[in-house]
Scaffold this motif. Structure first.
Motif, PDB file in Angstrom:
ATOM      1  N   THR A  89      79.774  57.486  10.388  1.00  0.00           N
ATOM      2  CA  THR A  89      80.412  58.848  10.369  1.00  0.00           C
ATOM      3  C   THR A  89      80.624  59.332   9.052  1.00  0.00           C
ATOM      4  N   LEU A  90      80.541  60.553   8.855  1.00  0.00           N
ATOM      5  CA  LEU A  90      80.837  61.471   7.701  1.00  0.00           C
ATOM      6  C   LEU A  90      82.073  62.415   8.055  1.00  0.00           C
ATOM      7  N   ALA A  91      82.768  62.736   7.222  1.00  0.00           N
ATOM      8  CA  ALA A  91      83.881  63.704   7.441  1.00  0.00           C
ATOM      9  C   ALA A  91      84.685  64.131   6.459  1.00  0.00           C
ATOM     10  N   ALA A  92      84.997  65.336   6.191  1.00  0.00           N
ATOM     11  CA  ALA A  92      85.820  66.117   5.009  1.00  0.00           C
ATOM     12  C   ALA A  92      87.131  65.335   5.418  1.00  0.00           C
ATOM     13  N   GLU A  93      87.512  65.288   4.020  1.00  0.00           N
ATOM     14  CA  GLU A  93      89.023  64.619   4.054  1.00  0.00           C
ATOM     15  C   GLU A  93      89.627  64.722   2.572  1.00  0.00           C
ATOM     16  N   GLY A  94      90.665  65.286   2.585  1.00  0.00           N
ATOM     17  CA  GLY A  94      91.362  65.424   1.314  1.00  0.00           C
ATOM     18  C   GLY A  94      90.819  65.962  -0.021  1.00  0.00           C
ATOM     19  N   GLY A  95      90.011  67.114   0.605  1.00  0.00           N
ATOM     20  CA  GLY A  95      89.269  67.818  -0.647  1.00  0.00           C
ATOM     21  C   GLY A  95      87.801  67.242  -1.041  1.00  0.00           C
ATOM     22  N   GLY A  96      87.538  65.923  -0.289  1.00  0.00           N
ATOM     23  CA  GLY A  96      86.575  65.540  -0.439  1.00  0.00           C
ATOM     24  C   GLY A  96      85.686  65.047   0.734  1.00  0.00           C
ATOM     25  N   HIS A  97      85.045  63.870   0.713  1.00  0.00           N
ATOM     26  CA  HIS A  97      84.120  63.462   2.193  1.00  0.00           C
ATOM     27  C   HIS A  97      84.517  61.959   2.008  1.00  0.00           C
ATOM     28  N   ARG A 109      83.340  63.113  -3.823  1.00  0.00           N
ATOM     29  CA  ARG A 109      83.587  64.742  -3.933  1.00  0.00           C
ATOM     30  C   ARG A 109      82.593  65.468  -3.684  1.00  0.00           C
ATOM     31  N   ALA A 110      81.371  64.926  -3.481  1.00  0.00           N
ATOM     32  CA  ALA A 110      80.136  65.695  -3.115  1.00  0.00           C
ATOM     33  C   ALA A 110      79.254  64.546  -2.472  1.00  0.00           C
ATOM     34  N   VAL A 111      78.522  65.056  -1.525  1.00  0.00           N
ATOM     35  CA  VAL A 111      77.392  64.320  -0.625  1.00  0.00           C
ATOM     36  C   VAL A 111      76.200  64.780  -0.391  1.00  0.00           C
ATOM     37  N   VAL A 112      75.107  63.987  -0.718  1.00  0.00           N
ATOM     38  CA  VAL A 112      73.714  64.452  -0.592  1.00  0.00           C
ATOM     39  C   VAL A 112      73.162  63.689   0.556  1.00  0.00           C
ATOM     40  N   VAL A 113      72.765  64.599   1.634  1.00  0.00           N
ATOM     41  CA  VAL A 113      72.345  63.919   2.893  1.00  0.00           C
ATOM     42  C   VAL A 113      70.657  63.609   2.631  1.00  0.00           C
ATOM     43  N   ALA A 114      70.404  62.599   2.618  1.00  0.00           N
ATOM     44  CA  ALA A 114      68.970  62.284   2.448  1.00  0.00           C
ATOM     45  C   ALA A 114      68.667  61.029   3.495  1.00  0.00           C
ATOM     46  N   ALA A 301      74.610  69.679  -6.086  1.00  0.00           N
ATOM     47  CA  ALA A 301      75.792  68.815  -6.214  1.00  0.00           C
ATOM     48  C   ALA A 301      76.680  68.870  -7.490  1.00  0.00           C
ATOM     49  N   ALA A 302      75.823  68.725  -8.777  1.00  0.00           N
ATOM     50  CA  ALA A 302      76.615  68.685  -9.864  1.00  0.00           C
ATOM     51  C   ALA A 302      77.161  69.837 -10.353  1.00  0.00           C
ATOM     52  N   ARG A 303      76.530  71.036  -9.981  1.00  0.00           N
ATOM     53  CA  ARG A 303      77.046  72.567 -10.176  1.00  0.00           C
ATOM     54  C   ARG A 303      78.078  72.602  -9.378  1.00  0.00           C
ATOM     55  N   TYR A 304      78.201  72.183  -8.038  1.00  0.00           N
ATOM     56  CA  TYR A 304      79.473  72.382  -7.062  1.00  0.00           C
ATOM     57  C   TYR A 304      80.584  71.643  -7.738  1.00  0.00           C
ATOM     58  N   LEU A 305      80.394  70.276  -8.243  1.00  0.00           N
ATOM     59  CA  LEU A 305      81.208  69.441  -8.984  1.00  0.00           C
ATOM     60  C   LEU A 305      82.053  70.223  -9.897  1.00  0.00           C
TER      61      LEU A 305
END
Length: 308
Positions: A89-97, A109-114, A301-305
């Motif tokens: 499973t993957l879920a958003a939680e506490g400002g992250g994932h 803090r960020a996820v890349v789905v590959a 992802a780096a720019r998002y962070l």
């Protein structure tokens, strides 16, 4: 070197194929603590079964295994934490994932789905019973077992054509069975057409795989009139397309037919989650594209962070 921080990371990459390994490497190069999750024992994804990569910029011949091994070594040298467990499973939680894998929770803090895609099965009688007994989806792995025998490759795309080319080196006859003439690259089609031991069977689909203890043949159904005929062979290699590995994603991540929808920056509909490669809608299917998308997704992802 990027160090592990007690199961909390800047970036979590899901998938250990070429896309995931490349994304993890480039995230780590940007100074981000990075972990990669992969549930299969063989890294590299479907590319790992390819004897010689086509269209990948490299000096000389390069196999999928060679590429995967090199990427894994680079990831480890950069401090990427490689966790051999399948994501459930993957879920958003506490400002992250939070990704759950193997009963453990991994935060980022960020996820890349590959997570890539899996080869589809024919779904016909005999297929599951004879898996490993003549039914295979890896010519590079199993082709030598059928040296001097007659085999059938099912499908008309690039993957089917590549597998047929590999099998032609081992087998007496390679029957390529497809509903219509090959959709594969013209180079593959031309190479197959020049081989004396490759025969094309157009306008047919597999109705059943025959045999009790091992594959003895396939029953074919003609698309036009539904008539049946049997083709004797010792092995069947189905390559009829793929399905995305996206079942673990939360409903907040928009998908179409299972493929993840992204914008031009590879961002999904869930902030902080990005996607690249075969799991993404719009992926072109070439290894060079997988690498390019991975680099771009890691950069996004780096720019998002950084809050950009």
């Amino acid at each position: 070197m990027v160090q592990r921080r007690h199961g909390r990371y800047d970036v979590l990459v899901i998938g250990g194929g070429v896309t995931g390994l490349t994304a993890a490497q480039h995230a780590a190069r940007r100074g981000l603590s990075t972990a990669l999750l992969e549930g299969e024992p063989l890294f590299g994804g479907q590319i790992a079964t390819v004897e010689q990569l086509d269209g990948y910029p490299a000096a000389g011949a390069l196999s999928g295994v060679d590429l995967a091994v090199g990427l894994v070594e680079q990831c480890r040298s950069l401090g990427v934490v490689i966790i051999e467990a399948a994501v459930e499973t993957l879920a958003a939680e506490g400002g992250g994932h939070v990704a759950t894998a193997g009963g453990e929770r991994h935060r980022a803090r960020a996820v890349v789905v590959a997570s890539g895609a899996r080869l589809k099965q024919l779904g016909v009688p005999g297929e599951s019973d004879l898996l490993g007994k003549g039914v295979s989806q890896c010519a590079w792995c199993d082709g030598h077992l059928f040296r001097g025998e007659d085999v059938a490759v099912i499908g008309g795309g690039d993957a089917a054509a590549q597998e047929a080319l590999v099998l032609a080196d081992f087998c007496r006859t390679v029957h390529v069975v497809a509903r219509s003439p090959l959709r594969a690259k013209q180079d593959y089609v031309a190479r197959l057409s020049r081989l004396g031991n490759v025969e094309f069977v157009w306008g047919c689909e597999v109705d059943a795989i025959l045999g009790s203890e091992a594959v003895e043949g396939v029953r074919l159904r003609r698309v036009g009139d539904g008539s049946l005929s049997d083709l004797a062979c010792k092995a069947v290699f189905p390559f009829i397309g793929s399905a995305p590995n996206s079942e673990f994603l939360p409903p907040e991540v928009a998908c179409e037919d299972g493929y993840v929808v992204t914008d031009a920056e590879f961002a999904t509909s869930l902030p902080g989650v990005f996607a690249a490669g075969a799991v993404r809608r719009g992926y072109g299917g070439h290894v060079a594209e997988a690498v390019g998308e991975a680099v771009s997704a890691a950069g996004a992802a780096a720019r998002y962070l950084r809050g950009e």
